[in-house]
Write an enzyme that holds these catalytic residues in place. Structure first.
Site, PDB file in Angstrom:
ATOM      1  CB  ALA A   9      28.514  29.822  49.174  1.00  0.00           C
ATOM      2  NE  ARG A  15      39.748  33.465  39.442  1.00  0.00           N
ATOM      3  CZ  ARG A  15      40.347  33.579  40.688  1.00  0.00           C
ATOM      4  NH1 ARG A  15      41.663  33.477  40.879  1.00  0.00           N
ATOM      5  NH2 ARG A  15      39.767  33.966  41.560  1.00  0.00           N
ATOM      6  CE  LYS A  22      35.027  29.868  43.540  1.00  0.00           C
ATOM      7  NZ  LYS A  22      36.328  30.567  43.866  1.00  0.00           N
ATOM      8  N   GLY A 143      46.321  36.534  50.854  1.00  0.00           N
ATOM      9  CA  GLY A 143      46.620  37.443  51.741  1.00  0.00           C
ATOM     10  C   GLY A 143      47.819  37.138  52.500  1.00  0.00           C
ATOM     11  CE  LYS A 355      14.112  -4.401  33.908  1.00  0.00           C
ATOM     12  NZ  LYS A 355      13.224  -3.824  32.999  1.00  0.00           N
ATOM     13  CG  ASN A 381      23.760 -24.239  32.392  1.00  0.00           C
ATOM     14  OD1 ASN A 381      23.770 -23.477  31.621  1.00  0.00           O
ATOM     15  ND2 ASN A 381      24.904 -24.690  32.935  1.00  0.00           N
ATOM     16  CE1 TYR A 391       7.738  -1.664  26.542  1.00  0.00           C
ATOM     17  CE2 TYR A 391       9.257  -1.320  24.808  1.00  0.00           C
ATOM     18  CZ  TYR A 391       8.257  -0.894  25.666  1.00  0.00           C
ATOM     19  OH  TYR A 391       8.028   0.407  25.455  1.00  0.00           O
TER      20      TYR A 391
HETATM   21  C1  UD1 Z   1      40.649  35.395  50.151  1.00  0.00           C
HETATM   22  C2  UD1 Z   1      41.348  36.278  51.358  1.00  0.00           C
HETATM   23  C3  UD1 Z   1      42.556  36.040  51.244  1.00  0.00           C
HETATM   24  C4  UD1 Z   1      42.886  34.657  51.527  1.00  0.00           C
HETATM   25  C5  UD1 Z   1      42.054  33.748  50.492  1.00  0.00           C
HETATM   26  C6  UD1 Z   1      42.158  32.141  50.889  1.00  0.00           C
HETATM   27  C7  UD1 Z   1      39.847  38.108  51.467  1.00  0.00           C
HETATM   28  C8  UD1 Z   1      39.772  39.787  51.163  1.00  0.00           C
HETATM   29  N1  UD1 Z   1      40.805  37.761  51.059  1.00  0.00           N
HETATM   30  O1  UD1 Z   1      40.891  35.752  48.915  1.00  0.00           O
HETATM   31  O2  UD1 Z   1      43.269  36.771  52.394  1.00  0.00           O
HETATM   32  O3  UD1 Z   1      44.306  34.224  51.592  1.00  0.00           O
HETATM   33  O4  UD1 Z   1      40.591  34.101  50.493  1.00  0.00           O
HETATM   34  O5  UD1 Z   1      41.627  31.587  49.750  1.00  0.00           O
HETATM   35  O6  UD1 Z   1      39.106  37.806  52.352  1.00  0.00           O
HETATM   36  N2  UD1 Z   1      32.665  35.736  48.595  1.00  0.00           N
HETATM   37  C9  UD1 Z   1      31.528  36.016  48.719  1.00  0.00           C
HETATM   38  N3  UD1 Z   1      31.028  37.450  48.512  1.00  0.00           N
HETATM   39  C10 UD1 Z   1      32.103  38.378  48.207  1.00  0.00           C
HETATM   40  C11 UD1 Z   1      33.349  38.027  47.881  1.00  0.00           C
HETATM   41  C12 UD1 Z   1      33.731  36.612  48.147  1.00  0.00           C
HETATM   42  O7  UD1 Z   1      30.709  35.159  49.154  1.00  0.00           O
HETATM   43  O8  UD1 Z   1      31.554  39.418  47.847  1.00  0.00           O
HETATM   44  C13 UD1 Z   1      33.022  34.471  48.922  1.00  0.00           C
HETATM   45  C14 UD1 Z   1      33.348  33.848  47.812  1.00  0.00           C
HETATM   46  O9  UD1 Z   1      32.495  32.913  46.879  1.00  0.00           O
HETATM   47  C15 UD1 Z   1      34.406  32.600  48.053  1.00  0.00           C
HETATM   48  C16 UD1 Z   1      35.300  33.179  49.545  1.00  0.00           C
HETATM   49  O10 UD1 Z   1      34.216  34.278  49.942  1.00  0.00           O
HETATM   50  O11 UD1 Z   1      33.907  31.382  48.687  1.00  0.00           O
HETATM   51  C17 UD1 Z   1      36.527  33.897  49.119  1.00  0.00           C
HETATM   52  O12 UD1 Z   1      36.498  34.906  48.204  1.00  0.00           O
HETATM   53  P1  UD1 Z   1      37.696  35.090  47.067  1.00  0.00           P
HETATM   54  O13 UD1 Z   1      37.027  35.963  45.912  1.00  0.00           O
HETATM   55  O14 UD1 Z   1      37.732  33.746  46.386  1.00  0.00           O
HETATM   56  O15 UD1 Z   1      38.646  35.393  48.053  1.00  0.00           O
HETATM   57  P2  UD1 Z   1      40.311  35.422  47.654  1.00  0.00           P
HETATM   58  O16 UD1 Z   1      40.566  36.414  46.502  1.00  0.00           O
HETATM   59  O17 UD1 Z   1      40.511  33.864  47.335  1.00  0.00           O
HETATM   60 CA    CA Z   2      39.473  31.752  46.648  1.00  0.00          CA
END
Ligand code: UD1
Ligand code: CA
Length: 462
Positions: A9, A15, A22, A143, A355, A381, A391
């Protein structure tokens, strides 16, 4: 072997175009991360590791709101620079006990179903690592699963690193994996960042394990839609609707009649008896309990209320923290603010606000009234336009009205004040002192009639 879960997280969620991290964006009024943590907890892990990074303090503060039982299991780690998902997992790893099973989840995938994670764990008995996959129509951004001629998984290639040919593959990585802490400790350090994004990809674990001759098992997601990650507000709205659809379907299967499941918003917990009906565009928040044969009209907002059998809540009624006994009739356009108890057969009609009041059995207040900080007996009634003046500009005071009282229209009750049982208040009265039982109390200017009265006429323009 015990189970530990790592929830990623740390990402900033650029975005989302928002100051809120997020994973704190809500689905059904609750941060996405909380949904993931609840699902994680439902698998009974010994620990849940949360990797925080971007605005970690805000996220850590939000987590404090979770129930004690869940909070106790949380172990927070900080990833100060977001160098990729493998790097994120590594931040939690020092706190993970050796030789335990580990599941990795994403904080931005709030609907991840428990059943898929159970499947990952079952398959882990025969594999070094298992991976939740899905086949989707639009694989963009995910991926891709690369298989060899024999159909065995070889590795995962990220969108940004994929060739044209690989981009056409529709079998994708949902991101959820199961393995052991020992495997993570041995292999994560071998992951390099020589890729398009310069990140340490957790997904490279697959290629490394395959090369080392270890078994990687693929598990198909039961419902790929539920594994959609949220990266922007559009995806957030899609996830919200999906979640609401699931809840609506569950309620209907349990016997609730919904006028339209697509226009139903449950942002909390709803319990109900048999033959309850909820019309369109109703919002349920907090803990709401409906008895049997309860009907909720269109556009109502109910928060933390209990409504007894055979009650009818007419359209556009807003109520909060109130208890309604049986066969009450409320609205349309009524507002119940916190702290009310309405006994059986109470009627609160249009444009009536109540209230912090207790209203006795069968008492009616049909129109345009404010009842605040009051105790009202049964069978009374309350006429249209009655106001409890609770108040004085500094303090709130209570109004006490007995049973079988008749309050005429357009009455002001200046609290603290008492109207005893059976009393009658004439229309247009201002009550400022105790009205004894069965008395008539009236304050009204003497009427005057001036015959042949001439109304002013409009001046002619010069
Ligand atoms: C990732 C996967 C991808 C998969 C997709 C599914 C990798 C490299 N890619 O891509 O194969 O299909 O999720 O949704 O794992 N996060 C961290 N630290 C970081 C980077 C990310 O905590 O340095 C956390 C983000 O907050 C998020 C999760 O990891 O909760 C996924 O990261 P995100 O950058 O959204 O990965 P995707 O590009 O979606
Ligand atoms: Ca993602």
């Amino acid at each position: 072997m015990a189970l530990e879960i790592i929830v990623l997280a740390a990402g900033m969620g650029k975005r989302m175009h928002s100051d809120l991290p997020k994973v704190l964006h809500p689905v059904a009024n609750e941060p996405m991360l909380f949904h993931v943590l609840r699902t994680a907890n439902s698998l009974n892990p010994v620990k849940i590791h949360v990797v925080l990074g971007h605005q970690s303090q805000k996220v850590a503060a939000a987590i404090e709101e979770l129930p004690e039982g869940l909070r106790q299991k949380l172990v927070l780690s900080i990833q100060s620079e977001q160098l990729g998902t493998a790097h994120a997992v590594m931040q939690a790893l020092p706190n993970v006990t050796a030789n335990n099973e580990v599941i990795v989840l994403y904080g931005d995938t709030p609907l991840t179903p428990k059943v898929d994670l159970e499947h990952l764990l079952e398959a882990l008995k025969f594999n070094t690592m298992t991976l939740l996959t899905a086949t989707v129509d639009n694989p963009f951004g995910y991926g891709r699963i690369i298989r060899n001629e024999a159909g065995r998984i070889e590795c995962i290639v990220e969108e940004k690193d994929a060739t044209q040919e690989q981009k056409a593959i529709k079998e994708i990585n949902t991101g959820m994996i199961a393995t052991t802490s020992d495997v993570l400790k041995e292999f994560l350090v071998q992951i390099k960042n020589d890729n398009a994004q310069g990140e340490y990809y957790l997904t490279d674990l697959v290629g490394l394990l395959v090369k080392a001759g270890r078994a990687v098992g693929l598990v198909n997601a039961t419902n790929p839609d539920l594994l959609a990650g949220v990266n922007n507000k559009l995806q957030l709205s899609v996830v919200e609707r999906l979640y609401q659809k699931q809840q609506a379907e569950r309620c209907m299967m349990d016997g609730l009649t919904l006028a339209d499941p697509a226009r139903f918003d449950l942002r909390g917990e709803l319990t109900f008896g048999h033959d309850c009906f909820i019309d369109t565009n109703v919002i349920i928040e907090g803990k709401v309990v409906l008895g049997n044969n309860v009907s909720i009209g269109t556009g109502c907002v109910l928060k933390d209320v209990t409504i007894g059998d055979r009650s009818v809540i007419s359209p556009y009624t807003i109520m909060e923290k109130s208890e309604l006994k049986e066969h009450t009739t409320i609205g349309p356009f009524a507002r119940l603010r916190p702290g009310n108890v309405l006994e059986n057969e109470v009627h609160v009609g249009n444009f009536v606000e109540v209230k912090n009041s207790h209203i006795g059995e069968g008492t009616k207040s049909g129109h345009l009234t404010y009842i605040g900080d009051s105790d009202i007996g049964g069978g009374t009634n309350i006429g249209a336009g009655t106001i409890t003046c609770n108040y004085d500009g500094a303090n709130k005071h209570r109004t006490t009205i007995g049973k079988n009282v008749f309050i005429g229209s357009d009455t002001q009750l200046v609290a603290p004040v008492t109207v005893e049982d059976g009393a009658t208040i004439g229309a247009g009265t201002t009550v400022t002192r105790t009205v004894p039982a069965n008395a008539l109390y009236i304050t009204r200017a003497q009427p005057r009639t001036l015959p042949n009265y001439k109304r002013p006429t409009k001046k002619k323009k010069a």
